[in-house]
Structures are given as C-alpha cells and as structure tokens.
Design an enzyme around this catalytic site. Structure first.
Site, PDB file in Angstrom:
ATOM      1  N   ASP A 139     -40.361  53.393 -29.053  1.00 13.81           N
ATOM      2  CA  ASP A 139     -39.131  53.990 -28.525  1.00 13.81           C
ATOM      3  C   ASP A 139     -38.278  54.306 -29.735  1.00 13.81           C
ATOM      4  OD1 ASP A 139     -39.732  53.733 -25.820  1.00 13.81           O
ATOM      5  OD2 ASP A 139     -38.984  51.680 -25.745  1.00 13.81           O
ATOM      6  N   ASP A 143     -40.336  56.013 -14.024  1.00 14.28           N
ATOM      7  CA  ASP A 143     -39.571  54.770 -14.162  1.00 14.28           C
ATOM      8  C   ASP A 143     -39.270  54.279 -12.751  1.00 14.28           C
ATOM      9  OD1 ASP A 143     -39.590  55.096 -16.887  1.00 14.28           O
ATOM     10  OD2 ASP A 143     -37.590  55.975 -17.003  1.00 14.28           O
TER      11      ASP A 143
END
Lengths: 198, 250
Positions: free
Chosen positions: B11, B130
């Site tokens: 990330d 998600d």
C-alpha cells in the site's frame, strides 16, 4: 538484434524490459521495413486470435513473418504468438493460423478459465532452450486457449484441465504458451537460452 | 496443476509503503522498490501495489515506481488505487503494470470494467471488492472503506465477472490489519458465486490463516501486507509450510 513484432496489442513493454535487462538489443517492428540487423524475431502474446491476425495483415507483417518462417530463421512465438503459429483456433474458427505447427488451439476445459498463474512445465524432450532449468519448472500463464495437440514438435507439456503443448519447436522456430518475461528467473533463463543457444 | 499464489501487497502513499489498521492510521514502513526487489528474490508469485494516497502527486509517483520496478522485477505486477478512466489504466500498463485493480471506479462506473476488458483484455482487470459484514451478508464499501454502497458483495462479485473482470481481489474490511485471519465465510461464498480467481485479503497473519484461506476458503491466491513488511512471516517460510500441508506452491 531481436525484432519484436508490434501488432498494437500485447505485452510489448514487459518483454522489451526483460530483453533489455538481459542486455540484448531489441527493435519494435510495426511495419515490414527492412531491418538488416535483426536476426531473431519474437511474436509476443496477449490479445485475441482474430484481431491479432487482422492487425498483422493490416500492417503488412503477415508476408514478412511467412518469409521468415520459410527461411527457417530464429523465431519465438509467446502465448498468442505461439497460437498464431498453429493451424487455427477455436477462438476464431473461420480464419486459419500461420499453420507452422500442427494442430489447432482449443478452449481450455477447466473449472476456472482463463488459466492465470504459475503452472508446471514438464519437459518431454531435452533442448538447449531448457539448459540449466529443472525437469519440472514453474512458469507464468495467462490464457484461455491452448495448442492441445501434442505432436512431434512438442518439447514440453502442461496440465490445466486439459494437457497442452507449452513449448513447441521445429527447426529454429519456437513457441511457448507461458510468459517467460513474467516468469521470474526461470523465465529469464529460458529467454537467455533462446537468444544464445537456439 | 496450478499453484496457489502468494502475493505481497504494497500500500503506497506518495512513493512510500504504508500500512494501516482497518484502512486508517497509515504508517510508513519502507521504500517500494527495495521491498519489491526483496519479495521478488524471496519467491513472490506476484506483487500488488495500491496507491492509497489521494493526491495527483501520489498517483504520478506511483507510475514512476511501477516503471522502476518493472525494469528489474519479472513477475506479474498489479497496480491500483485512484484509477478513474481507461486512460489511467493505459498509463499504468504502459508504465509496466500487467494488471490493474479497480475498486471505487468500478462501482461508480461499471462500464469501465467492460471497456477495460475489451481494450486491454480481461486478464489485466482485477476488481477489488472491499467488503464488510452487514445485517445480511456483506456490503461493498468504496472510498478506502469509508462509504457503504449498500451493494451486496456476492451480487457485486457476480456482476463484475459478467462485465469482464479477470480476477477478484477480496478484502475484508473487518479483518484488515487485525491479524485475526481471513473472513473465511466471505471467501467461501464469493468463491462459490464466481468462476474467476479470488485473491484473499485482509487479516492474514499466522501460517494457519493462510492454510485456512486456501484449503477451506478455496482461495486461488493470498495477499499479505503487514505480516511480510514487519518480517513476521517470510515468503519461503509460507511456501515451505504450505508444502507440508499438501498445497501446491511454486
């Protein structure tokens, strides 16, 4: 110098980067202009059978590739590049392939298609292209169709629902269904062998 | 037989690898190029880069990072975060990404999935879902896990497959960064809903979590971030462990 056939699709960039990483020189070919320095040709992969052939035709690269094959000069077809060298594909049954390798490409029969990931390549016939690689190596695949014919040209096979030819060879013309440029160190070794020994 | 892929996830925010808890509280953990190189040499099967920074500068930095990494790392690279248009996808692919991951943009503009699949091929379209538990099943969240779309995660998984997605990157928001293990029920149900590969993400910390995700959850790949970044697990260790459990790995 390696000529990379550019038909507007595919993974030219990754391939170019791998070739440069190995310190070889490469040139993109998007038209059949004469490049006297080029002594090996790669037809890269990714895309679909019909648009790829049509684009090769539109760029007048088909006769160039045919002459290259007839002259028996070093060539490597990667993924779709290999499939284009077969007699045709179930993906576009109405048009013939370059018919250099026997058999046609069939859709893989497996629960999950496309076949995406690392799979085993079992070497059936020893060849300089496999020098330094173990008998069973893992390479990276991304495809839905494959040359299911296992013929005298087959150097290695892979199983994914169906058994298919993952490396083929006739004379100095090679094809591989996996992406050597994305297969880590074994992939780079395969490319290096092809350039230096095949 | 195909092997199960072990995928480290980086990330990134403005060129740094960061890690947070349940999508918040980002901390810098390293330089993406050196981490990617380390994971490549250790035997990572693929690497995922997600830009979690929200700025244009962070996006551009991401493209530069992808360019650098793809010149020396020869395994599949997936890039995502903040992609809005087919042009964004093209730029990442040109920079050296092999696949792109679409999350919020796919929900807001599902036609982008089809356009991307048509122009660049399904194999490079990864849809990132998600998901968080809701009163019934799981809901899809967007905007870095902050907005509940009300969409049912399993319905959405089927939809993206139909629209041309090549893979699903399934993140459990409830488990992200907690180290409590993957949400197995979510994983199993999603795997049953679609035929495209499903990558398990969110919550993996212990070796047995990874084993469960693969054996019970039928995950085609597992994504790990903190566990690798903080050296709690290494890729060779994970693969060795999985081999002893009869899982095929490279």
């Amino acid at each position: 110098m390696i000529g990379l056939i550019d038909y507007g699709a595919g993974n030219l960039n990754s391939l170019l980067k791998a070739i440069r990483f190995l310190d070889y020189r490469a040139q993109l070919l998007s038209s059949p202009e004469p490049f006297p320095e080029i002594d090996r040709l790669i037809i890269p992969g990714v895309g679909s059978f019909r648009p790829a052939l049509e684009e090769l035709k539109r760029r007048e690269l088909l006769p160039f590739i045919r002459e290259w094959l007839e002259a028996g000069k070093p060539l490597l077809g990667i993924c779709l590049g290999l499939q284009l060298l077969s007699q045709g594909s179930q993906e576009a049954p109405e048009i013939p392939g370059l018919a250099f390798f026997p058999g046609t490409c069939q859709k893989l029969q497996a629960p999950k298609v496309p076949h995406i990931g690392w799979n085993e390549v079992k070497i059936l016939k020893d060849d300089p292209v496999f020098d330094g690689l173990p008998e069973k190596s893992y390479f990276y695949f991304v495809h839905s169709f494959a040359l299911t014919e296992v013929s005298s040209s087959t150097l290695a096979i892979t199983d994914y629902g169906t058994t298919f030819s993952s490396v083929v060879k006739s004379g100095r013309i090679y094809g591989c269904q996996f992406h050597p440029e994305k297969s880590g160190r074994p992939g780079l070794k395969f490319l290096k062998n092809w350039v230096e020994k095949c | 037989m195909l092997t199960v892929r072990i995928i480290p996830c980086l990330d990134m925010d403005d060129g740094f690898v960061v890690k947070g808890l349940r999508f918040r509280d980002l901390k810098k953990v390293g330089d993406p190029v050196s981490l990617a190189r380390k994971y490549y040499l250790e035997g990572a099967d693929e690497i995922v880069f997600l830009d979690v920074g929200a700025t244009v500068k962070s996006r551009n930095t991401m493209i530069e990072v992808v360019k650098k990494i793809s010149a020396e790392i020869f395994i599949p690279l997936t890039a995502g975060g903040g992609i809005k248009t087919a042009e964004d996808i093209r730029n990442l692919l040109l920079a050296g990404a092999d696949k792109v991951s679409l999350g919020t943009a796919a929900v807001e503009n599902p036609a982008l999935i089809t356009e991307a699949a048509r122009r660049f091929g399904s194999q490079c379209v990864v849809i990132s879902i998600d998901a968080a538990r809701a009163s019934h099943g799981w809901h899809v969240f967007t905007h870095g896990g902050q907005k509940d779309t009300g969409l049912d995660a399993l319905d959405w998984a089927r939809t993206v497959e139909r629209l041309g997605a090549g893979e699903i990157l399934l993140n459990s928001i409830d488990r992200d960064g907690t180290g409590a293990g993957y949400d197995l029920e979510l994983l199993i149900k999603t795997g049953e809903a679609v035929k495209i590969p499903v990558i398990a993400s969110g919550g993996g910390k212990e070796l047995h979590h990874i084993e469960e995700a693969i054996i019970r959850g039928k995950a085609d790949a597992v994504l790990l971030a903190s566990a690798f970044h903080y050296g709690r697990l290494t890729i060779p260790q994970v693969k060795e462990f999985l081999r002893t459990k009869g899982v095929r790995v490279r």
